[in-house]
Design a protein around this motif. Sequence first.
Motif, PDB file in Angstrom:
ATOM      1  N   VAL A  27       0.813  -1.221   0.000  1.00 34.48           N
ATOM      2  CA  VAL A  27       0.000   0.000   0.000  1.00 34.48           C
ATOM      3  C   VAL A  27       0.848   1.272   0.000  1.00 34.48           C
ATOM      4  O   VAL A  27       0.384   2.314  -0.471  1.00 34.48           O
ATOM      5  N   LEU A  28       2.076   1.188   0.482  1.00 39.44           N
ATOM      6  CA  LEU A  28       2.924   2.379   0.530  1.00 39.44           C
ATOM      7  C   LEU A  28       3.789   2.543  -0.721  1.00 39.44           C
ATOM      8  O   LEU A  28       4.309   3.632  -0.977  1.00 39.44           O
ATOM      9  N   HIS A  29       3.933   1.471  -1.503  1.00 45.21           N
ATOM     10  CA  HIS A  29       4.784   1.517  -2.691  1.00 45.21           C
ATOM     11  C   HIS A  29       4.438   2.674  -3.644  1.00 45.21           C
ATOM     12  O   HIS A  29       5.348   3.355  -4.131  1.00 45.21           O
ATOM     13  N   PRO A  30       3.154   2.943  -3.913  1.00 43.69           N
ATOM     14  CA  PRO A  30       2.841   4.075  -4.806  1.00 43.69           C
ATOM     15  C   PRO A  30       3.341   5.424  -4.280  1.00 43.69           C
ATOM     16  O   PRO A  30       3.485   6.375  -5.043  1.00 43.69           O
ATOM     17  N   HIS A  31       3.619   5.502  -2.988  1.00 37.84           N
ATOM     18  CA  HIS A  31       4.129   6.740  -2.389  1.00 37.84           C
ATOM     19  C   HIS A  31       5.650   6.735  -2.279  1.00 37.84           C
ATOM     20  O   HIS A  31       6.242   7.641  -1.683  1.00 37.84           O
ATOM     21  N   GLY A  32       6.280   5.698  -2.830  1.00 38.26           N
ATOM     22  CA  GLY A  32       7.739   5.622  -2.806  1.00 38.26           C
ATOM     23  C   GLY A  32       8.308   5.172  -1.474  1.00 38.26           C
ATOM     24  O   GLY A  32       9.479   5.402  -1.193  1.00 38.26           O
ATOM     25  N   LEU A  33       7.481   4.551  -0.636  1.00 36.14           N
ATOM     26  CA  LEU A  33       7.910   4.112   0.692  1.00 36.14           C
ATOM     27  C   LEU A  33       7.759   2.606   0.841  1.00 36.14           C
ATOM     28  O   LEU A  33       6.887   2.001   0.220  1.00 36.14           O
ATOM     29  N   GLY A  34       8.579   2.050   1.712  1.00 36.48           N
ATOM     30  CA  GLY A  34       8.415   0.687   2.166  1.00 36.48           C
ATOM     31  C   GLY A  34       8.049   0.717   3.640  1.00 36.48           C
ATOM     32  O   GLY A  34       8.013   1.792   4.264  1.00 36.48           O
ATOM     33  N   ALA A  80       0.680   8.880   4.228  1.00 42.69           N
ATOM     34  CA  ALA A  80       0.867   7.434   4.329  1.00 42.69           C
ATOM     35  C   ALA A  80       0.282   6.841   5.612  1.00 42.69           C
ATOM     36  O   ALA A  80      -0.060   5.657   5.638  1.00 42.69           O
ATOM     37  N   LEU A  81       0.156   7.638   6.655  1.00 39.94           N
ATOM     38  CA  LEU A  81      -0.300   7.133   7.952  1.00 39.94           C
ATOM     39  C   LEU A  81      -1.635   6.389   7.874  1.00 39.94           C
ATOM     40  O   LEU A  81      -1.722   5.252   8.353  1.00 39.94           O
ATOM     41  N   PRO A  82      -2.685   6.963   7.276  1.00 39.01           N
ATOM     42  CA  PRO A  82      -3.952   6.223   7.229  1.00 39.01           C
ATOM     43  C   PRO A  82      -3.852   4.930   6.406  1.00 39.01           C
ATOM     44  O   PRO A  82      -4.520   3.939   6.716  1.00 39.01           O
ATOM     45  N   LEU A  83      -3.012   4.919   5.391  1.00 38.91           N
ATOM     46  CA  LEU A  83      -2.827   3.715   4.581  1.00 38.91           C
ATOM     47  C   LEU A  83      -2.158   2.614   5.396  1.00 38.91           C
ATOM     48  O   LEU A  83      -2.563   1.445   5.340  1.00 38.91           O
ATOM     49  N   GLN A  84      -1.139   2.988   6.159  1.00 37.54           N
ATOM     50  CA  GLN A  84      -0.430   2.021   6.993  1.00 37.54           C
ATOM     51  C   GLN A  84      -1.339   1.485   8.083  1.00 37.54           C
ATOM     52  O   GLN A  84      -1.378   0.290   8.346  1.00 37.54           O
ATOM     53  N   ARG A  85      -2.113   2.360   8.710  1.00 36.75           N
ATOM     54  CA  ARG A  85      -3.024   1.934   9.777  1.00 36.75           C
ATOM     55  C   ARG A  85      -4.115   1.008   9.224  1.00 36.75           C
ATOM     56  O   ARG A  85      -4.476   0.029   9.870  1.00 36.75           O
ATOM     57  N   ALA A  86      -4.627   1.309   8.034  1.00 36.70           N
ATOM     58  CA  ALA A  86      -5.650   0.452   7.421  1.00 36.70           C
ATOM     59  C   ALA A  86      -5.067  -0.914   7.073  1.00 36.70           C
ATOM     60  O   ALA A  86      -5.731  -1.942   7.254  1.00 36.70           O
ATOM     61  N   ALA A  87      -3.825  -0.940   6.594  1.00 35.22           N
ATOM     62  CA  ALA A  87      -3.171  -2.219   6.288  1.00 35.22           C
ATOM     63  C   ALA A  87      -2.994  -3.041   7.558  1.00 35.22           C
ATOM     64  O   ALA A  87      -3.214  -4.255   7.548  1.00 35.22           O
TER      65      ALA A  87
END
Length: 112
Positions: free
Chosen positions: A14-21, A98-105
């Motif tokens: 989920v974070l890849h599109p934002h350039g993060l792992g 990215a925070l809401p994406l990480q929390r949802a994952a």
Amino acid sequence: MSAHARTMCEIDRVLHPHGLGASDFEVLDILATAAPEEGEQCRVQNLVGRVHLSQSALSRLIARLEKDGLVTRSVCVEDRRGVWVALTSKGRDLHAQALPLQRAALARTLGA
């Protein structure tokens, strides 16, 4: 172990599109929490025990985040062996996105 691996893979996805792992986000999240005001710094040594990376891997990750303009590094004046790291405004903005994406994952994979 399999739950951890599934969770990290989902966060990476989920974070890849934002350039993060997952590890990138973990460092940004710690910095955002440890130094909530822009320009506040955290010693790299304080991050070592909080992330699941070796010191050399953490140093490489921070160098990559710095190259991407997400953090800045500076030498500690009091102890030249020490290194400070701080989120830039770009890093703080990306963390907030990215925070809401990480929390949802996390919620999906851990059933929370």
